[in-house]
Design a protein around this motif. Structure first.
Motif, PDB file in Angstrom:
ATOM      1  N   HIS A  89      94.541 -31.854  27.742  1.00 44.12           N
ATOM      2  CA  HIS A  89      94.803 -30.946  26.626  1.00 44.12           C
ATOM      3  C   HIS A  89      95.316 -29.592  27.126  1.00 44.12           C
ATOM      4  N   GLY A  90      94.816 -29.159  28.281  1.00 44.50           N
ATOM      5  CA  GLY A  90      95.329 -27.922  28.877  1.00 44.50           C
ATOM      6  C   GLY A  90      96.792 -28.063  29.246  1.00 44.50           C
ATOM      7  N   ALA A  91      97.133 -29.210  29.823  1.00 48.11           N
ATOM      8  CA  ALA A  91      98.527 -29.472  30.189  1.00 48.11           C
ATOM      9  C   ALA A  91      99.395 -29.560  28.938  1.00 48.11           C
ATOM     10  N   ALA A  92      98.875 -30.179  27.879  1.00 46.43           N
ATOM     11  CA  ALA A  92      99.641 -30.288  26.626  1.00 46.43           C
ATOM     12  C   ALA A  92      99.893 -28.905  26.025  1.00 46.43           C
ATOM     13  N   ALA A  93      98.883 -28.032  26.086  1.00 46.73           N
ATOM     14  CA  ALA A  93      99.058 -26.662  25.582  1.00 46.73           C
ATOM     15  C   ALA A  93     100.121 -25.937  26.407  1.00 46.73           C
ATOM     16  N   LEU A  94     100.101 -26.169  27.708  1.00 45.93           N
ATOM     17  CA  LEU A  94     101.090 -25.569  28.608  1.00 45.93           C
ATOM     18  C   LEU A  94     102.493 -26.074  28.271  1.00 45.93           C
ATOM     19  N   VAL A  95     102.636 -27.386  28.119  1.00 50.73           N
ATOM     20  CA  VAL A  95     103.937 -27.985  27.787  1.00 50.73           C
ATOM     21  C   VAL A  95     104.435 -27.432  26.448  1.00 50.73           C
ATOM     22  N   TYR A  96     103.537 -27.349  25.472  1.00 47.66           N
ATOM     23  CA  TYR A  96     103.894 -26.821  24.147  1.00 47.66           C
ATOM     24  C   TYR A  96     104.396 -25.380  24.262  1.00 47.66           C
ATOM     25  N   GLU A  97     103.696 -24.586  25.056  1.00 46.32           N
ATOM     26  CA  GLU A  97     104.066 -23.176  25.223  1.00 46.32           C
ATOM     27  C   GLU A  97     105.408 -23.046  25.955  1.00 46.32           C
ATOM     28  N   VAL A  98     105.563 -23.759  27.072  1.00 42.78           N
ATOM     29  CA  VAL A  98     106.782 -23.654  27.878  1.00 42.78           C
ATOM     30  C   VAL A  98     107.999 -24.187  27.120  1.00 42.78           C
ATOM     31  N   LEU A  99     107.867 -25.342  26.499  1.00 40.24           N
ATOM     32  CA  LEU A  99     109.016 -25.943  25.822  1.00 40.24           C
ATOM     33  C   LEU A  99     109.334 -25.264  24.504  1.00 40.24           C
ATOM     34  N   GLY A 100     108.411 -24.476  23.990  1.00 41.20           N
ATOM     35  CA  GLY A 100     108.649 -23.763  22.741  1.00 41.20           C
ATOM     36  C   GLY A 100     109.305 -22.412  22.924  1.00 41.20           C
ATOM     37  N   ARG A 101     109.581 -22.037  24.160  1.00 35.67           N
ATOM     38  CA  ARG A 101     110.187 -20.737  24.440  1.00 35.67           C
ATOM     39  C   ARG A 101     111.620 -20.654  23.946  1.00 35.67           C
ATOM     40  N   GLU A 102     112.052 -19.414  23.724  1.00 32.65           N
ATOM     41  CA  GLU A 102     113.444 -19.165  23.340  1.00 32.65           C
ATOM     42  C   GLU A 102     114.271 -18.994  24.610  1.00 32.65           C
ATOM     43  N   SER A 103     114.508 -20.058  25.313  1.00 29.09           N
ATOM     44  CA  SER A 103     115.352 -20.004  26.504  1.00 29.09           C
ATOM     45  C   SER A 103     116.122 -21.312  26.586  1.00 29.09           C
ATOM     46  N   SER A 104     117.031 -21.400  27.537  1.00 29.88           N
ATOM     47  CA  SER A 104     117.852 -22.607  27.630  1.00 29.88           C
ATOM     48  C   SER A 104     116.985 -23.800  28.026  1.00 29.88           C
ATOM     49  N   VAL A 105     117.479 -24.975  27.726  1.00 30.38           N
ATOM     50  CA  VAL A 105     116.766 -26.198  28.089  1.00 30.38           C
ATOM     51  C   VAL A 105     116.565 -26.251  29.605  1.00 30.38           C
ATOM     52  N   LEU A 106     117.574 -25.829  30.351  1.00 34.27           N
ATOM     53  CA  LEU A 106     117.488 -25.823  31.810  1.00 34.27           C
ATOM     54  C   LEU A 106     116.367 -24.896  32.290  1.00 34.27           C
ATOM     55  N   GLU A 107     116.288 -23.713  31.697  1.00 32.26           N
ATOM     56  CA  GLU A 107     115.231 -22.763  32.069  1.00 32.26           C
ATOM     57  C   GLU A 107     113.845 -23.305  31.717  1.00 32.26           C
ATOM     58  N   ARG A 108     113.738 -23.933  30.539  1.00 33.84           N
ATOM     59  CA  ARG A 108     112.444 -24.499  30.132  1.00 33.84           C
ATOM     60  C   ARG A 108     112.045 -25.643  31.054  1.00 33.84           C
ATOM     61  N   ARG A 109     113.012 -26.475  31.421  1.00 36.73           N
ATOM     62  CA  ARG A 109     112.698 -27.570  32.340  1.00 36.73           C
ATOM     63  C   ARG A 109     112.242 -27.014  33.693  1.00 36.73           C
ATOM     64  N   ALA A 110     112.945 -25.993  34.198  1.00 38.72           N
ATOM     65  CA  ALA A 110     112.582 -25.392  35.484  1.00 38.72           C
ATOM     66  C   ALA A 110     111.169 -24.802  35.429  1.00 38.72           C
ATOM     67  N   ALA A 111     110.837 -24.141  34.322  1.00 36.53           N
ATOM     68  CA  ALA A 111     109.500 -23.547  34.168  1.00 36.53           C
ATOM     69  C   ALA A 111     108.434 -24.639  34.121  1.00 36.53           C
TER      70      ALA A 111
END
Length: 138
Positions: A49-71
């Motif tokens: 669930h911690g990882a899911a919250a992290l994924v939700y936060e990172v992938l929900g950012r206003e940045s490019s798909v490439l930047e979100r994938r890198a993060a």
């Protein structure tokens, strides 16, 4: 309770029987499964669930798909492309649903990222902070 459980995620919208909430609950469940595929089966429910919250936060950012994938890769390691694409779609749908709920019904999500990250792993930086260039961007 788990930081990214359905009740924690949906807040007051969790009990709603409307089709939107039912669909969102199914998407939330699928996102947990997709994240499980990313991090492997040897994690506890809290870590998942911690990882899911992290994924939700990172992938929900206003940045490019490439930047979100890198993060995301910086935070949890290699991520299979198909899982990444599915998670991206699920996060977008879940964010849209969550944004449609009246604000008083949802509490801010606490990210469980710190519990999930292995000791000594660098915490990820928000996009734009720091000068690290992405591979291939020179």
């Amino acid at each position: 309770g788990a930081v990214f459980s359905w009740a924690a995620f949906a807040g007051g919208g969790a009990a709603a029987a409307d089709p939107g909430a039912v669909g969102a609950r199914a998407q939330h469940k699928r996102l947990i499964a997709v994240v499980g595929g990313m991090v492997g089966a040897e994690v506890s429910s809290e870590e998942l669930h911690g990882a899911a919250a992290l994924v939700y936060e990172v992938l929900g950012r206003e940045s490019s798909v490439l930047e979100r994938r890198a993060a995301l890769v910086a935070a949890i390691g290699f991520v299979e492309q198909e899982l990444f694409k599915e998670a991206l779609t699920l996060v977008a749908s879940l964010r849209a649903w969550r944004d449609s709920i009246p604000a008083q019904d949802t509490a801010p999500l606490s990210t469980g990222a710190s519990e999930f990250l292995p000791a000594g792993a660098p915490a990820f930086q928000p996009a734009g902070s720091g000068s690290a260039a992405l591979p291939g961007s020179s």
